[in-house]
Write a protein that holds these residues in place. Structure first.
Motif, PDB file in Angstrom:
ATOM      1  N   ARG A 149       0.825  -1.209   0.000  1.00  8.40           N
ATOM      2  CA  ARG A 149       0.000   0.000   0.000  1.00  8.40           C
ATOM      3  C   ARG A 149       0.862   1.263   0.000  1.00  8.40           C
ATOM      4  O   ARG A 149       0.482   2.285  -0.571  1.00  8.40           O
ATOM      5  CB  ARG A 149      -0.928  -0.008   1.215  1.00  8.40           C
ATOM      6  CG  ARG A 149      -2.026  -1.068   1.145  1.00  8.40           C
ATOM      7  CD  ARG A 149      -3.044  -0.853   2.262  1.00  8.40           C
ATOM      8  NE  ARG A 149      -4.121  -1.822   2.222  1.00  8.40           N
ATOM      9  CZ  ARG A 149      -4.125  -2.972   2.862  1.00  8.40           C
ATOM     10  NH1 ARG A 149      -3.087  -3.296   3.619  1.00  8.40           N
ATOM     11  NH2 ARG A 149      -5.151  -3.793   2.776  1.00  8.40           N
ATOM     12  N   ARG A 150       2.020   1.203   0.629  1.00  9.22           N
ATOM     13  CA  ARG A 150       2.917   2.366   0.649  1.00  9.22           C
ATOM     14  C   ARG A 150       3.425   2.669  -0.766  1.00  9.22           C
ATOM     15  O   ARG A 150       3.521   3.834  -1.166  1.00  9.22           O
ATOM     16  CB  ARG A 150       4.087   2.084   1.594  1.00  9.22           C
ATOM     17  CG  ARG A 150       5.008   3.274   1.831  1.00  9.22           C
ATOM     18  CD  ARG A 150       6.110   2.904   2.814  1.00  9.22           C
ATOM     19  NE  ARG A 150       7.022   4.008   3.050  1.00  9.22           N
ATOM     20  CZ  ARG A 150       6.849   4.949   3.974  1.00  9.22           C
ATOM     21  NH1 ARG A 150       5.775   4.918   4.748  1.00  9.22           N
ATOM     22  NH2 ARG A 150       7.734   5.920   4.143  1.00  9.22           N
ATOM     23  N   ARG A 167       0.608   4.339  -2.778  1.00 11.40           N
ATOM     24  CA  ARG A 167       0.426   5.756  -2.432  1.00 11.40           C
ATOM     25  C   ARG A 167       1.528   6.616  -3.044  1.00 11.40           C
ATOM     26  O   ARG A 167       1.286   7.772  -3.442  1.00 11.40           O
ATOM     27  CB  ARG A 167       0.388   5.914  -0.918  1.00 11.40           C
ATOM     28  CG  ARG A 167      -0.835   5.242  -0.281  1.00 11.40           C
ATOM     29  CD  ARG A 167      -0.932   5.562   1.200  1.00 11.40           C
ATOM     30  NE  ARG A 167      -1.976   4.755   1.824  1.00 11.40           N
ATOM     31  CZ  ARG A 167      -1.767   3.681   2.567  1.00 11.40           C
ATOM     32  NH1 ARG A 167      -0.524   3.301   2.809  1.00 11.40           N
ATOM     33  NH2 ARG A 167      -2.762   3.000   3.077  1.00 11.40           N
ATOM     34  N   THR A 214      -9.478   6.172  -2.905  1.00 17.52           N
ATOM     35  CA  THR A 214      -8.114   5.999  -2.381  1.00 17.52           C
ATOM     36  C   THR A 214      -7.218   7.134  -2.861  1.00 17.52           C
ATOM     37  O   THR A 214      -6.404   7.684  -2.101  1.00 17.52           O
ATOM     38  CB  THR A 214      -7.532   4.652  -2.821  1.00 17.52           C
ATOM     39  OG1 THR A 214      -8.365   3.605  -2.330  1.00 17.52           O
ATOM     40  CG2 THR A 214      -6.120   4.470  -2.305  1.00 17.52           C
ATOM     41  N   THR A 218      -5.503   9.925  -0.308  1.00 15.14           N
ATOM     42  CA  THR A 218      -4.044  10.062  -0.300  1.00 15.14           C
ATOM     43  C   THR A 218      -3.631  11.504  -0.548  1.00 15.14           C
ATOM     44  O   THR A 218      -2.753  12.049   0.137  1.00 15.14           O
ATOM     45  CB  THR A 218      -3.414   9.131  -1.355  1.00 15.14           C
ATOM     46  OG1 THR A 218      -3.806   7.779  -1.104  1.00 15.14           O
ATOM     47  CG2 THR A 218      -1.901   9.230  -1.339  1.00 15.14           C
ATOM     48  N   LEU A 274       1.877   8.518   3.212  1.00 16.94           N
ATOM     49  CA  LEU A 274       2.371   7.179   2.873  1.00 16.94           C
ATOM     50  C   LEU A 274       2.043   6.150   3.942  1.00 16.94           C
ATOM     51  O   LEU A 274       1.961   4.955   3.652  1.00 16.94           O
ATOM     52  CB  LEU A 274       3.894   7.211   2.667  1.00 16.94           C
ATOM     53  CG  LEU A 274       4.416   8.053   1.506  1.00 16.94           C
ATOM     54  CD1 LEU A 274       5.940   8.045   1.510  1.00 16.94           C
ATOM     55  CD2 LEU A 274       3.893   7.514   0.176  1.00 16.94           C
TER      56      LEU A 274
END
Length: 382
Positions: free
Chosen positions: A29-30, A33, A59, A63, A76
Motif C-alpha cells: 500500500r505504501r 500511495r 483511495t 491520499t 504514505l
C-alpha cells in the motif's frame, strides 16, 4: 462542497518517492500511495490515476488529502485499522492457557484446535469459537499443545564433572602426532528402496517419487574423527555389536594410526564400547596388543554431545544420507564419496566448549567439596 487537493512535490520529496517506487521494496500500500502522489504531481486526474495505479478514486482522494493536510510521511503511512473487537478477553485467554497446558480429554492423545474451542465454549458464555481464533491466541501466547519434545536431564555429580573435564581437557591439549585424539561413535541407518522408479526433475517440474517405499533392512555406520587434524573415516557394517567395535579398534591401531604410540579414543557408554569386546573377538595376545595402544575416555552418561563426532555424524546425515538409499553397496559408495570430498576440503570442527566455560556455565550444578569434620584428637589439641 467537493474539495480538490492539488499535489505539488518538492525536489527532495519527488526523489524520495521515485526511489521508493523504483526500488520496489516496502509495503504494497505504501508503494501504491507513492505512485498516486507522483502521478498527481505530474497533473494526472483522479480517474487517470485510479485506472493506471489500479486503485479506487476514493483511495486517490484520501491520499492527496492526507498529503496536503498532514505531509508526505502521513500520506504514505498506513492508518490504523480498528477491525473487530477481540472475542476472547483476558480471563478467557487465561482459561485457554490453563486448558491447553492440562491433560487432554480421555480417549485423545493431545489437544487440537477444535477440542480447545469446544472446551472453551463449555466453560464460558461464548456460543461458538472458531479454530482460527484459538490458533491466533495460541500463536500470540507461544503455546503449541500438540507438540511434544523428549528430553533428558543428566545428573551433574562428581562422576559427571570428572568425565566431562577429562574429555574437555583432552580436546584442549596441543596436537601430538604420537598420541592422537580420536572421537568415535556410530549411527544406525534404514535401507529404503523405491517401490516405483522415480521421475527425474525437468525445467519447471520437480523430481517426483512415489509415496510407497520398500524397507530393505538396516545397516550401521561407524565414524572416526581426529580432533586435531581434518580427517574423518566412516565404516559401514551390518551391525554394531561388540565384535564390530573390536574390529574398528583394530583398524584404528593397524590401518589409520600405525605409527602412533598411544591413541586416545573418546566414546560414549554403549555396552559394546568396552575392553572386553576385544577379548571376545580376538585371541588374548592380539587383544592385549591392540589395547596396549589404546586409551579410552568416556563421556558422562546422557552427555554424548560432549563427543565431537556427534557433530560430524550430523553433517554426514544432512549432506549425504538425508534421502532414500536402497542397499548397503550404494550406502558404502555414497558415504565414501562424501568422506573423500570432506577430507579433501580439510573440513574441521571448531570446538568452543572448554573446562573454563564449563565451570562458569555449570557453576551452580557443580558438586561442592565435602568438609571433613575434625577428629576428637585434633579437637582436644585445639
Amino acid at each position: 462542497m467537493n474539495v480538490k487537493y492539488r499535489v505539488t512535490l518538492e525536489d527532495s520529496e519527488r526523489a524520495e518517492l521515485t526511489s521508493l517506487v523504483l526500488g520496489g521494496k516496502g509495503a504494497f500500500r505504501r508503494l501504491k500511495r507513492a505512485q498516486i502522489l507522483l502521478a498527481a504531481d505530474r497533473g494526472s486526474t483522479d480517474e487517470e490515476i485510479a485506472r493506471n495505479v489500479a486503485v479506487g478514486t476514493s483511495t486517490v482522494y484520501r491520499t492527496k488529502q492526507r498529503f496536503v493536510e498532514e505531509g508526505l510521511e502521513h500520506a504514505l503511512r498506513e492508518l490504523p485499522r480498528p477491525g473487530a473487537a477481540r472475542k476472547l478477553g483476558v480471563s478467557d485467554e487465561s482459561l485457554l492457557v490453563a486448558i491447553a497446558c492440562s491433560k487432554p480429554p480421555a480417549g485423545r492423545s493431545r489437544w487440537t484446535l477444535q477440542l480447545l474451542a469446544d472446551e472453551l465454549v463449555r466453560f464460558t458464555v461464548h456460543e461458538s469459537i472458531s479454530d482460527e481464533t484459538i490458533r491466533r491466541r495460541l500463536d500470540e501466547l507461544q503455546l503449541k499443545p500438540w507438540q511434544e519434545k523428549m528430553w533428558c536431564i543428566p545428573k551433574v555429580d562428581a562422576e559427571f564433572v570428572a568425565r566431562m573435564e577429562d574429555v574437555l581437557a583432552l580436546y584442549a591439549e596441543p596436537p601430538d602426532e604420537r598420541r592422537p585424539v580420536v572421537c568415535f561413535d556410530e549411527t544406525p541407518r534404514q535401507l529404503i528402496g523405491e517401490a516405483r522408479v522415480a521421475v527425474r526433475a525437468e525445467p519447471g517440474k520437480p523430481r517426483r517419487f512415489d509415496y510407497e517405499y520398500v524397507r530393505n533392512g538396516t545397516a550401521n555406520v561407524f565414524m572416526f574423527v581426529d580432533v586435531n587434524r581434518p580427517w574423518r573415516h566412516a565404516k559401514v557394517t551390518d551391525r554394531r555389536t561388540c565384535l564390530d567395535f573390536a574390529e574398528c579398534m583394530r583398524d584404528l591401531v593397524d590401518e589409520h594410526y600405525p605409527e602412533a604410540e598411544r591413541i586416545r579414543v573418546v566414546l560414549d557408554n554403549l555396552s559394546a564400547h568396552s575392553m572386553s569386546a576385544l577379548y571376545q573377538r580376538f585371541e588374548p595376545a592380539e587383544a592385549r596388543r591392540i589395547l596396549s595402544r589404546l586409551e579410552f575416555h568416556f563421556t558422562p552418561k546422557h552427555a554424548s554431545w560432549l563427543n565431537m563426532v556427534e557433530i560430524e555424524i550430523g553433517v554426514m546425515v544432512s549432506q549425504c544420507l538425508d534421502r532414500r538409499i536402497a542397499d548397503k553397496s550404494t550406502l558404502v559408495a555414497e558415504i565414501a564419496q562424501w568422506e573423500r570430498r570432506r577430507n579433501r576440503e580439510r573440513a574441521r570442527i571448531d570446538w568452543m566448549f572448554t573446562v573454563e566455560r564449563a565451570r562458569k556455565k555449570l557453576e551452580q550444578a557443580y558438586p561442592r567439596p565435602a568438609v571433613r569434620a575434625p577428629t576428637h584428637a585434633c579437637a582436644a589439641a585445639a
